[in-house]
Design a protein around this motif. Sequence first.
Motif, short mmCIF file in Angstrom:
data_model
loop_
_atom_site.label_atom_id
_atom_site.label_comp_id
_atom_site.label_asym_id
_atom_site.label_seq_id
_atom_site.Cartn_x
_atom_site.Cartn_y
_atom_site.Cartn_z
N LEU A 1 12.32 26.47 59.28
CA LEU A 1 12.69 25.17 58.45
C LEU A 1 12.57 23.96 59.43
O LEU A 1 11.87 22.95 59.14
N ALA A 2 13.30 24.23 60.54
CA ALA A 2 13.12 23.02 61.48
C ALA A 2 11.98 22.54 62.02
O ALA A 2 11.46 21.48 61.97
N ARG A 3 11.12 23.83 62.19
CA ARG A 3 9.89 23.34 62.71
C ARG A 3 8.90 22.70 61.80
O ARG A 3 7.99 21.94 62.02
N ALA A 4 9.09 23.22 60.41
CA ALA A 4 8.47 22.68 59.55
C ALA A 4 8.66 21.28 58.95
O ALA A 4 7.69 20.44 59.08
N LEU A 5 10.08 20.97 59.20
CA LEU A 5 10.23 19.77 58.72
C LEU A 5 9.91 18.48 59.85
O LEU A 5 9.73 17.52 59.75
N ALA B 1 10.19 14.78 51.52
CA ALA B 1 11.18 13.92 50.84
C ALA B 1 12.54 14.64 50.68
O ALA B 1 13.59 14.48 50.76
N CYS B 2 12.17 16.00 50.19
CA CYS B 2 13.51 17.00 49.70
C CYS B 2 13.28 18.31 50.16
O CYS B 2 11.94 18.84 50.30
N LEU B 3 14.42 18.81 50.31
CA LEU B 3 14.06 20.41 50.37
C LEU B 3 15.00 20.98 49.28
O LEU B 3 16.14 20.59 49.18
N GLN B 4 14.42 21.74 48.47
CA GLN B 4 15.13 22.44 47.46
C GLN B 4 15.49 23.96 47.67
O GLN B 4 14.68 24.76 48.07
N LEU B 5 16.62 24.52 47.82
CA LEU B 5 17.20 25.75 47.89
C LEU B 5 17.13 26.46 46.71
O LEU B 5 17.78 26.23 45.85
N ARG B 6 16.26 27.43 46.69
CA ARG B 6 16.01 28.02 45.22
C ARG B 6 16.06 29.65 45.65
O ARG B 6 15.04 30.20 46.03
N LEU B 7 16.98 30.11 45.23
CA LEU B 7 17.29 31.84 45.44
C LEU B 7 17.57 32.45 44.16
O LEU B 7 18.85 32.58 44.01
N LYS B 8 16.48 32.55 43.50
CA LYS B 8 16.93 33.15 42.07
C LYS B 8 17.51 34.66 42.33
O LYS B 8 17.15 35.20 43.12
N ASP B 9 18.61 34.83 41.37
CA ASP B 9 19.23 36.23 41.36
C ASP B 9 20.05 36.28 42.57
O ASP B 9 20.54 37.63 42.67
N ALA B 10 20.23 35.45 43.45
CA ALA B 10 21.19 35.89 44.66
C ALA B 10 22.43 35.55 44.24
O ALA B 10 22.86 34.84 43.47
N GLU B 11 23.54 36.44 44.79
CA GLU B 11 24.89 36.25 44.58
C GLU B 11 25.24 35.07 45.07
O GLU B 11 24.68 34.27 46.06
N GLN B 12 26.49 34.32 44.58
CA GLN B 12 26.83 32.90 45.11
C GLN B 12 27.39 33.05 46.68
O GLN B 12 27.05 32.13 47.23
N ASP B 13 27.86 33.91 47.14
CA ASP B 13 28.08 34.01 48.47
C ASP B 13 26.88 33.93 49.12
O ASP B 13 26.76 33.29 50.43
N VAL C 1 24.18 32.57 48.26
CA VAL C 1 23.78 31.13 48.32
C VAL C 1 24.48 29.97 48.99
O VAL C 1 23.96 29.23 49.76
N ARG C 2 25.77 30.43 49.21
CA ARG C 2 26.67 29.46 49.76
C ARG C 2 26.61 29.53 51.30
O ARG C 2 26.29 28.61 52.05
N ARG C 3 26.03 30.79 51.86
CA ARG C 3 25.67 30.97 53.16
C ARG C 3 24.36 30.38 53.61
O ARG C 3 24.19 29.56 54.57
N ALA C 4 23.50 30.30 52.68
CA ALA C 4 22.25 29.62 52.77
C ALA C 4 22.43 27.99 53.00
O ALA C 4 21.89 27.26 53.53
N PRO D 1 22.38 21.26 57.08
CA PRO D 1 22.60 20.52 58.00
C PRO D 1 20.93 20.34 58.64
O PRO D 1 20.59 19.28 59.32
N VAL D 2 20.29 21.52 58.72
CA VAL D 2 18.88 21.17 59.13
C VAL D 2 18.16 20.21 58.51
O VAL D 2 17.35 19.14 58.74
N ALA D 3 18.26 19.98 57.27
CA ALA D 3 17.64 18.92 56.30
C ALA D 3 18.10 17.57 56.33
O ALA D 3 17.38 16.68 56.83
N GLN D 4 19.46 17.63 56.11
CA GLN D 4 19.98 16.24 55.96
C GLN D 4 19.99 15.77 57.46
O GLN D 4 19.89 14.57 57.54
N SER D 5 19.99 16.35 58.68
CA SER D 5 20.10 15.49 59.81
C SER D 5 18.56 15.04 60.07
O SER D 5 18.44 14.38 61.16
N ARG D 6 17.49 15.41 59.34
CA ARG D 6 16.07 14.93 59.39
C ARG D 6 16.01 13.84 58.29
O ARG D 6 14.76 13.64 57.88
#
Length: 223
Positions: free
Chosen positions: A34-38, A44-56, A58-61, A67-72
């Motif tokens: 992700l860092a290399r891509a950004l 403008a935006c990165l959307q985290l989209r992990l369909k059917d993943a457990e909430q834990d 998603v939280r880890r993701a 921080p990778v997105a927001q720092s850029r």
Amino acid sequence: MARTPPAAAPGANDCRLYLITPPRIDLATFPDDLARALDAGDCACLQLRLKDAEQDEVRRAIDALRPVAQSRDVAFILNDDAQLAAETGCDGAHLGQEDGDHAKARALLGGATLGITCHDSRHLAMRAGEMGADYVAFGAFFPTTTKEAQYHPDPEILEWWSSIFEIPCVAIGGINATNCAPLVEAGADFLAVVGAVWNHPEGPAAGLRAMNAAIAAAPRPVR
């Protein structure tokens, strides 16, 4: 983050890239990918989209990728879950038509961004705007393998929306560097992509550069 979508790139009526994560990611390697891509160009935006993943999961993701997105200066948007977005410091949430009460999500998110999927419906888009959405998303404009698409709007809906409303619109669904020009010309403020970047034969950074180049080369909308 103020309750407005990310600003346009320099220049009037400029469209920007809205990047969505792949359906499955490996947190051992994906943050670096992700860092290399950004770092390869404008996003403008990165959307985290992990369909059917457990909430834990998603939280880890979120902890790894936000921080990778927001720092850029890339807004970090969480798909489906406004509550979790508010709890974990995301810049906003993107909700489908079936993802809970949109009015409650608006109140919960406060100053953060709320985006709402509106398929091919002018009515849903106007309703989303009335309840305080910061952007509306239309699609799928092209065939896509990311999700089953029941709605296939014409690019004219982007022209209609952008000619009447100031709320930005996002185009989504099978968009890539070879087919995006009509959507830019029709007035899309953002192009949401998955495979065009992550499945690019030369890697995600090349995919992001290709999308930026295609957006820059597309005819500009007349507003």
